[in-house]
Write a protein that holds these residues in place. Structure first.
Motif, PDB file in Angstrom:
ATOM      1  N   TYR A 228      37.167 -48.900 -19.099  1.00 54.09           N
ATOM      2  CA  TYR A 228      37.437 -50.258 -19.560  1.00 54.09           C
ATOM      3  C   TYR A 228      38.933 -50.547 -19.628  1.00 54.09           C
ATOM      4  N   LEU A 229      39.722 -49.607 -20.177  1.00 56.93           N
ATOM      5  CA  LEU A 229      41.166 -49.823 -20.281  1.00 56.93           C
ATOM      6  C   LEU A 229      41.801 -49.976 -18.905  1.00 56.93           C
ATOM      7  N   LEU A 230      41.379 -49.128 -17.963  1.00 55.28           N
ATOM      8  CA  LEU A 230      41.934 -49.223 -16.612  1.00 55.28           C
ATOM      9  C   LEU A 230      41.559 -50.551 -15.963  1.00 55.28           C
ATOM     10  N   ALA A 231      40.283 -50.933 -16.090  1.00 55.68           N
ATOM     11  CA  ALA A 231      39.847 -52.194 -15.480  1.00 55.68           C
ATOM     12  C   ALA A 231      40.536 -53.387 -16.138  1.00 55.68           C
ATOM     13  N   GLN A 232      40.655 -53.351 -17.470  1.00 58.64           N
ATOM     14  CA  GLN A 232      41.288 -54.464 -18.165  1.00 58.64           C
ATOM     15  C   GLN A 232      42.768 -54.569 -17.823  1.00 58.64           C
ATOM     16  N   ALA A 233      43.459 -53.418 -17.757  1.00 56.11           N
ATOM     17  CA  ALA A 233      44.876 -53.447 -17.390  1.00 56.11           C
ATOM     18  C   ALA A 233      45.064 -54.005 -15.981  1.00 56.11           C
ATOM     19  N   SER A 234      44.190 -53.601 -15.054  1.00 54.81           N
ATOM     20  CA  SER A 234      44.302 -54.092 -13.674  1.00 54.81           C
ATOM     21  C   SER A 234      44.075 -55.596 -13.611  1.00 54.81           C
ATOM     22  N   VAL A 235      43.024 -56.073 -14.300  1.00 57.38           N
ATOM     23  CA  VAL A 235      42.726 -57.507 -14.284  1.00 57.38           C
ATOM     24  C   VAL A 235      43.834 -58.300 -14.956  1.00 57.38           C
TER      25      VAL A 235
END
Length: 755
Positions: A228-235
């Protein structure tokens, strides 16, 4: 999909003790609030450790020492955060210097609004306030002098401590954030250094001897939060870049600042981007004499929100958070109340960890029920609830969602029949009166009519060749109705008979002159005696009738009891197998299959013999080797299994035979990316085989007792591409003639041996 009725969950240790639960909750909240000075830096360090863990692992894979890799990762994070902060501050200073230039534009637009909508004291005051603020800002930027107005009296006061107090306030305003940053950095370094040791100690502390569940909980929490953190940071970064680029092209000043703030504020659920987008919207009003810039900014914001919320985030996040939107909102309010703005940022990952841990702690299961995104009712429970309520429209909607792939028989077996078993359990426990039972059956009949599209089940005078009987109760008759609809969809005339017709008096009055197949449906736990007597009575009237017994209780299905006798020809446990058994008995061309039906043991032995012959045939073996090589799989094989036979673990069937039955039941290609994480992972033969990926395709075989499947297996998880699946399907078509030749040769040899 697990079709067994769900077990009654164990009661929570806190159940019946509301006062204890409330006091515990109050104590936890108090500790979190009073200890926020230590807990907040620790939580931030833990989240940063989740984010930097993959970076440290990547550096270690290139032979960088552990300590050096940690220091490099932490230093890079500090430099990145510092660069963002410096850019934001410099942009703020530039914006403050440009504000006086926008005074005239704002005043002019307010006057236009006043002329358009009429005079008003509010707008007059707004114009005068903006003019005074602009004059004050401009005077401050020009050496604190005022061009107009009365001179300001200056009073010099020397209290001896003013300079010291100012210095202290400035020092404290700088030292506070630096101290927090230092604490977080120290925590982060130690967490990364002692990650394995801390993990072992945590497991020892919370496992209580159950290392498997504790490890699964920690792995799931780590994987879900990290993903989730990786996806949220990317978005968020992509959103900020696009937002800044769009504002720059539109002409909004300080576009980089708004892009950075949009990246940061998107961590605040729901309202973060709206808060930060309102600033460039207001700035567009002040900068542009017209209204085009304002419209462009609003359009940019709405476009980015629509794309990110409806297309990008659902694909990247998926169910990685495991939280409902309401839970996200409540969590954000809760953590923001406790910890302020930092609580908004950490609310989502913290709540994810709590929900995951609650899944593995029995006393906290209510937390997952309240906040988790997983459905609290299984599909069969949800469907049963609609049936109890008599809501045919919502029940049909549930059915339509479950049969998106068009496999109605699978819906019957996995949803509708388990729902009837729930109704049977209610009847056994005296939890439902007869009116409820009738409502369930009537609503289910209406749902079946809706999904099957059968407005009039009458046969229109056509000779009825199949009779489907409800065994004992109206629930058995509901199953008979599902079987009949599947047979009717296959093109055969069929009629549903009520349970009363299986009694001695009812059977004596039946006209079986044109009936070739009778199917007896039972939902109860011990149907063998009733089915045996009913079959015997039917065959006394019509000796050559083909009797199929459908036992739909889960205990019978799991035990593997055949239940066949001299009067019962075939026993099935699912709607799909009942349909295939009936159509096989009627014959492919609609004619009754002549001669006696082989026993299931004989058919199973013949199927395995044909599989062995196919593996030993040089041409087939060569084709299988080429298919495995072209598909990049470990092995390819042909598996022959009996038709109309349900798998049970007591049968000692191999994983290939069980999966082949699944392919034949689907009547289409079956692709499984990872068997160890699939509905078949509980089967011992699948676990022991070492197979991870599977792709199976049915092979056309002109035989009414056996079916064949061509499949490729791989020892590593994978997803077969469309090109590879097409190649397997083409190979299945080519192998069909070879298998048919083997089957004809075997039948000829058996006939010659008999002669």
């Amino acid at each position: 999909m697990d079709t067994r009725p769900p077990a009654t969950p164990a009661p929570s240790p806190l159940a019946g003790q509301p006062l204890t639960a409330i006091l515990t909750f109050v104590l936890i909240v108090t500790v979190l609030y009073l200890g926020r000075g230590i807990i907040v830096p620790l939580v931030l360090a833990v989240l940063l450790a989740f984010a930097l863990g993959p970076v440290v692992n990547a550096l270690r894979r290139v032979r960088i020492p552990h300590i050096v890799a940690i220091l490099v990762a932490v230093l890079a994070a500090i430099v990145l955060i510092g660069a963002i902060a410096y850019t934001a501050v410099s942009q703020f200073i530039a914006l403050a210097g440009d504000l006086p230039r926008y005074q005239a534009t704002i005043s002019e637009k307010l006057r236009m609004a006043q002329e358009t909508f009429g005079g008003g004291q509010v707008i007059d005051r707004l114009v005068s306030t903006i003019e005074r603020v602009g004059a004050q800002i401009e005077s401050n930027t020009e050496g604190f002098t005022v061009d107009e107005g009365d001179p300001i009296p200056v009073v010099i006061a020397d209290d001896g401590g003013g300079a010291l107090e100012i210095a202290q306030s400035v020092l404290f305003s700088i030292v506070g954030p630096l101290a927090s940053l230092l604490i977080v950095t120290i925590f982060l370094i130690f967490l990364l250094l002692e990650r394995e040791e801390l993990r072992d100690r945590f497991l020892k502390l919370v496992s209580r001897g159950d290392l498997r569940s504790s490890t699964e909980a920690m792995n799931e929490a780590s994987e879900r939060v990290g993903r989730y953190l990786l996806a949220q940071a990317s978005v968020n970064m992509a959103y900020g870049v696009l937002f800044a680029a769009g504002l720059f092209l539109i002409g909004v000043p300080n576009a980089i600042l708004w892009g950075l703030l949009a990246t940061i504020f998107r961590y605040i659920p729901f309202v973060g981007t709206l808060i930060i987008a309102s600033v460039p919207i207001l700035l567009a009003i002040a900068v542009d004499p017209g209204w085009s810039m304002l419209l462009w900014v609003i359009g940019l914001y709405l476009a980015l929100e629509a794309i990110s919320n409806n297309f990008i985030e659902p694909r990247l996040y998926g169910n990685s958070t495991g939280l409902t939107p309401l839970a996200v909102l409540v969590a954000a309010m809760f953590w923001a109340t406790l910890w302020g703005p930092i609580g908004l940022i950490v609310s989502m990952p913290l709540t994810v960890c709590i929900v995951v841990m609650a899944r593995y702690v029995p006393g906290l299961s209510f937390i997952e029920t309240m906040l988790g995104s997983a459905p609290v009712l299984l599909p069969q429970e949800r469907f049963y609830q609609r049936l109890i309520a008599g809501n045919a429209e919502e029940a049909t909607e549930v059915a339509d969602r479950e049969i998106e792939d068009g496999d109605v028989a699978r819906f019957y077996d996995e949803i509708a029949v388990p729902a009837l078993r729930l109704a049977e359990a209610d009847i056994a426990g005296d939890l439902a009166d007869p009116s409820h039972r009738h409502r369930v059956v009537e609503t289910l009949a209406e749902v079946i009519e809706n999904i099957e599209g059968t407005a009039d089940p009458a046969n229109g005078g056509e000779e009825t060749r199949v009779l489907v009987f409800g065994g004992k109760t109206e629930l058995d008759q509901a199953i008979a109705l599902m079987v009949a609809e599947r047979v009717r969809a296959a093109g055969f005339p069929v009629r549903v008979m009520a349970p009363v017709t299986l009694r001695k008096e009812g059977i004596a009055q039946l006209d079986l002159s044109g009936t070739d197949v009778a199917c007896l449906c039972y939902l109860g736990a011990k149907p063998e005696i009733y089915a045996r007597y009913a079959a015997r009575r039917l065959k006394r009237i019509r000796p050559h009738i083909h009797v199929i017994a459908g036992y739909f209780h889960p205990d019978l299905r799991a035990s593997g009891r055949e239940g066949t006798s001299e009067d019962i020809d075939v026993v099935t446990h699912t709607i799909a197998l009942a349909e295939s058994s009936i159509t096989a008995a009627l014959g492919a061309e609609g004619e009754t299959a002549p001669g006696p039906t082989p026993s299931s043991d004989e058919t199973r032995l013949a199927a395995r013999a044909l599989s062995a012959q196919a593996a030993a045939d040089p041409a087939i073996a060569h084709a299988l080797r080429r298919l495995a090589q072209s598909a990049g799989a470990t092995v390819a094989m042909v598996t022959v299994v009996p038709l109309g036979e349900e798998f049970a673990e007591d049968h000692k069937s191999s994983h290939a035979e069980h999966l082949a039955r699944e392919v034949l039941a689907r009547k289409g290609t079956l692709i499984i990316e990872d068997l160890q994480h699939s509905p078949y992972a509980h089967l011992r033969s699948v676990v022991e085989s070492g197979v991870r990926a599977y792709a199976g395709v049915p092979v056309a075989l002109d035989d009414r007792q056996m079916g064949a499947v061509l499949a490729v297996f791989d020892q590593e998880p994978r997803l077969y591409e469309d090109v590879q699946v097409n190649r397997i399907e083409q190979s299945a078509q080519l192998l069909a003639s070879d298998l048919q030749s083997l089957l004809a040769r075997r039948e000829a040899e058996e006939k010659e041996a008999i002669d």
